[in-house]
Design a protein around this motif. Structure first.
Motif, PDB file in Angstrom:
ATOM      1  N   VAL A 158       0.817  -1.224   0.000  1.00  0.00           N
ATOM      2  CA  VAL A 158       0.000   0.000   0.000  1.00  0.00           C
ATOM      3  C   VAL A 158       0.853   1.279   0.000  1.00  0.00           C
ATOM      4  CG1 VAL A 158      -0.329   0.245   2.506  1.00  0.00           C
ATOM      5  CG2 VAL A 158      -2.119   0.996   0.949  1.00  0.00           C
ATOM      6  N   SER A 159       2.033   1.173   0.587  1.00  0.00           N
ATOM      7  CA  SER A 159       2.880   2.370   0.645  1.00  0.00           C
ATOM      8  C   SER A 159       3.740   2.509  -0.615  1.00  0.00           C
ATOM      9  CB  SER A 159       3.756   2.327   1.898  1.00  0.00           C
ATOM     10  OG  SER A 159       4.538   1.156   1.878  1.00  0.00           O
ATOM     11  N   GLY A 160       3.508   1.630  -1.602  1.00  0.00           N
ATOM     12  CA  GLY A 160       4.245   1.728  -2.866  1.00  0.00           C
ATOM     13  C   GLY A 160       5.673   1.249  -2.745  1.00  0.00           C
ATOM     14  N   CYS A 161       5.876   0.128  -2.027  1.00  0.00           N
ATOM     15  CA  CYS A 161       7.245  -0.348  -1.790  1.00  0.00           C
ATOM     16  C   CYS A 161       7.898  -0.833  -3.089  1.00  0.00           C
ATOM     17  CB  CYS A 161       7.246  -1.457  -0.738  1.00  0.00           C
ATOM     18  SG  CYS A 161       6.531  -2.988  -1.291  1.00  0.00           S
ATOM     19  N   GLU A 162       9.229  -0.734  -3.123  1.00  0.00           N
ATOM     20  CA  GLU A 162       9.979  -1.190  -4.295  1.00  0.00           C
ATOM     21  C   GLU A 162      10.660  -2.533  -4.027  1.00  0.00           C
ATOM     22  OE1 GLU A 162      12.530   2.195  -5.643  1.00  0.00           O
ATOM     23  OE2 GLU A 162      11.213   3.277  -4.276  1.00  0.00           O
ATOM     24  N   LEU A 163      10.880  -2.804  -2.742  1.00  0.00           N
ATOM     25  CA  LEU A 163      11.473  -4.089  -2.352  1.00  0.00           C
ATOM     26  C   LEU A 163      10.553  -4.745  -1.324  1.00  0.00           C
ATOM     27  CD1 LEU A 163      13.773  -6.208  -2.035  1.00  0.00           C
ATOM     28  CD2 LEU A 163      14.822  -4.685  -0.368  1.00  0.00           C
ATOM     29  N   LEU A 164      10.153  -5.971  -1.622  1.00  0.00           N
ATOM     30  CA  LEU A 164       9.277  -6.704  -0.704  1.00  0.00           C
ATOM     31  C   LEU A 164      10.088  -7.817  -0.040  1.00  0.00           C
ATOM     32  CD1 LEU A 164       6.384  -7.101   0.323  1.00  0.00           C
ATOM     33  CD2 LEU A 164       5.890  -8.450  -1.702  1.00  0.00           C
ATOM     34  N   LEU A 165      10.162  -7.763   1.292  1.00  0.00           N
ATOM     35  CA  LEU A 165      10.877  -8.787   2.051  1.00  0.00           C
ATOM     36  C   LEU A 165       9.859  -9.723   2.673  1.00  0.00           C
ATOM     37  CD1 LEU A 165      13.291  -6.375   3.998  1.00  0.00           C
ATOM     38  CD2 LEU A 165      13.877  -7.732   1.977  1.00  0.00           C
ATOM     39  N   VAL A 193       8.016  -4.968  -8.713  1.00  0.00           N
ATOM     40  CA  VAL A 193       8.484  -4.983  -7.313  1.00  0.00           C
ATOM     41  C   VAL A 193       9.552  -6.078  -7.159  1.00  0.00           C
ATOM     42  CG1 VAL A 193       7.805  -5.315  -4.899  1.00  0.00           C
ATOM     43  CG2 VAL A 193       6.244  -4.177  -6.483  1.00  0.00           C
ATOM     44  N   THR A 194      10.694  -5.716  -6.624  1.00  0.00           N
ATOM     45  CA  THR A 194      11.754  -6.696  -6.366  1.00  0.00           C
ATOM     46  C   THR A 194      11.384  -7.482  -5.105  1.00  0.00           C
ATOM     47  OG1 THR A 194      13.318  -5.109  -7.267  1.00  0.00           O
ATOM     48  CG2 THR A 194      14.245  -6.939  -5.998  1.00  0.00           C
TER      49      THR A 194
END
Lengths: 239, 269
Positions: A158-165, A193-194
């Protein structure tokens, strides 16, 4: 100019007492990668994850996020985090799906500032992306494990992340829901998204990820297709 | 007008009781969801050292309780930061020190009546200054709680994710501990230091049986606490019982009734 790695570990050492758990770990995760990290129990997967989240400090070496040293990294809103499902906790937490997803916008909204319509719209967008928009008013305690993990992915996105862990995202959820979650992650990765995921479930996720790293004896090695097939065969034999 | 409201002390008791019934469950919701009921108990018990110090030094005991509880709250946060692996121990260590100090100081206070009134509360004997202190402190607690409403929720739900997303978790935790300290100190005068944490937990547990969201949980908790306080004050006045204990026991009876009814419904359904 080439983009820096989204995530990089450089000669990472970590010790628990006298025991060296990570003995010079090196790897790079490039933009657009979908990386799975596997390894046996106690190999240091969770430790590596906690080091990346800055919850532990390495004995030496460093971690870089978007080219910036983790020690000085300020771009946490660029990172999304999904941890292992914890039904024992969520089953007693009185919150709706919308409230949970909205929470990841709070730092962007800022201290002492109210939630506005635009934020609720972002939440709905993230829930649509994971196929959960029809359940936005449902209590999280009423969701299945698979649904709950989709909500957690929506919260991260939702926050527009570029890296998802992701830390063991399918532990405790059934095979069908796990497969469906991997398909969702694959789609999110294709959208740009990475993804960096620690998992035991290498057999099921192998067809969705672009690279597999294996953490063993304190070091990390990248498995090529042949090695991966051998690893999967070994796992199959041990079942 | 009902006879009960003809008395000035009962008017004050209702005003103070209802004010506290609004703020105690607000703090209680976070305490219950973070599974930290011990912190309420620890600060309430430690506030007794402030009460005893207040009585000894001739200052208002409630003001003494607030100061000592705040210091204890900061101490808990300090130990937690220094020894994160032993976070729970910080509560036990602070509570033990507070009770020990309260025990020693209370030995020097003249007449045990005043000190004992803080153990089980004495809402009907609060004076105008204490009422003003209760209202002013409650207003501060309520405003800060509302301003940090969303951050407190996220930290209670998932502290790691909250920190990663950029929520200032340390600041939120420190402010919350101070709010808890302020809340239990002023509540110790009314419901009593020994039972204030019950008033934090019981209305929230009742609310969680019906609420369909976090927001509803907060609102229902406040409504339950207000109802328990009003019912408890009426019962204590007409049956000549201790008000603080009656308020808490009213809550317990309602909670048990709710749990039995819901359990029976589940079995039948």
């Amino acid at each position: 100019m080439d983009k820096p790695p989204v995530l990089e570990a450089s000669f990472l050492f970590f010790k628990y007492g006298d025991e060296t758990l990570l003995g010079g770990v090196n790897f790079k995760v490039m933009p657009g990668d979908f990386v799975a990290v596997t390894g046996s129990n106690g190999a240091g997967k969770s430790t590596l994850f906690r080091l990346i989240l800055n919850e532990l400090s390495p004995a030496s070496g460093g971690i870089f996020l978007f080219g910036e040293d983790l020690k000085h990294f300020k771009g946490w809103p660029r990172i999304g985090y999904v941890q292992q499902a914890n039904p024992a906790y969520t089953s007693s937490f009185p919150a709706t799906v919308e409230e949970v997803v909205l929470s990841n916008l709070y730092s962007r909204i800022g201290l002492f500032r109210p939630v506005r319509k635009v934020h609720r719209k972002s939440v709905l967008g993230a829930l649509r992306l994971v196929g959960m928009s029809q359940l936005k008013n449902r209590m999280i305690s009423e969701l299945s494990g698979g649904q709950l993990q989709r909500v957690m992915v929506a919260r991260a996105l939702v926050s527009g992340c570029e890296l998802l862990l992701l830390d063991e995202p399918v532990t405790g959820i059934d095979a069908e829901a796990a497969e469906s979650l991997y398909e969702l992650l694959h789609k999110i990765n294709r959208d740009g998204v990475t993804i960096f995921m620690v998992t035991h479930d290498i057999g099921r996720c192998a067809k969705y990820v672009s690279r597999v790293l294996c953490l063993e004896d304190g070091t990390i090695v990248e498995l090529n297709r042949e090695q991966l097939e051998r690893e999967l065969l070994n796992k199959h034999r041990h079942r | 007008m009902l006879e009960i409201f003809a008395y000035d002390f009962m008017q004050k008791a209702f005003l103070a009781g209802i004010t506290l019934a609004v703020i105690i469950p607000c703090i209680g919701v976070i305490i219950v969801l973070r599974r930290l009921p011990m912190i309420g108990d620890a600060l309430a018990h430690t506030s007794l050292a402030g009460v005893a110090a207040g009585l000894l030094l001739g200052i208002n005991p409630v003001a003494g309780a607030i100061v000592v509880s705040m210091a204890a709250a900061l101490c808990i946060e300090g130990i937690r930061k220094k020894l994160p692996k032993y976070a729970e121990l910080s509560i036990a260590v602070t509570m033990s020190a507070g009770i020990g100090l309260a025990g020693i100081l209370s030995g020097f206070t003249s007449g045990s009546g005043s000190f004992n009134s803080f153990l089980f509360g004495s809402i009907v004997s609060i004076d105008s200054f204490e009422l003003a202190l209760v209202i002013a402190t409650s207003l501060v607690v309520l405003i800060v709680f509302l301003l940090l409403y969303k951050e407190l929720f996220y930290v209670a739900l998932d502290e790691s994710s909250a920190r990663i997303s950029g929520v200032p978790v340390g600041f939120v935790n420190a402010v919350f501990t101070l709010l808890t300290a302020a809340c239990v100190s002023i509540a110790s005068r009314t419901v009593g230091a020994l039972i204030v944490s019950s008033l934090m937990v019981i209305p929230v547990t009742c609310a969680m049986q019906f609420a369909k969201s976090y927001r509803q949980t907060v609102i229902f908790s406040v409504l339950f606490a207000v109802c328990f306080t009003i019912a408890g004050l009426f019962l204590s006045f007409y049956l000549d019982l201790r008000p603080g204990a009656t308020i808490v026991l009213t809550g317990c009876v309602v909670l048990i009734a709710i749990l039995i009814t819901r359990n029976s419904k589940r079995k039948l359904g």
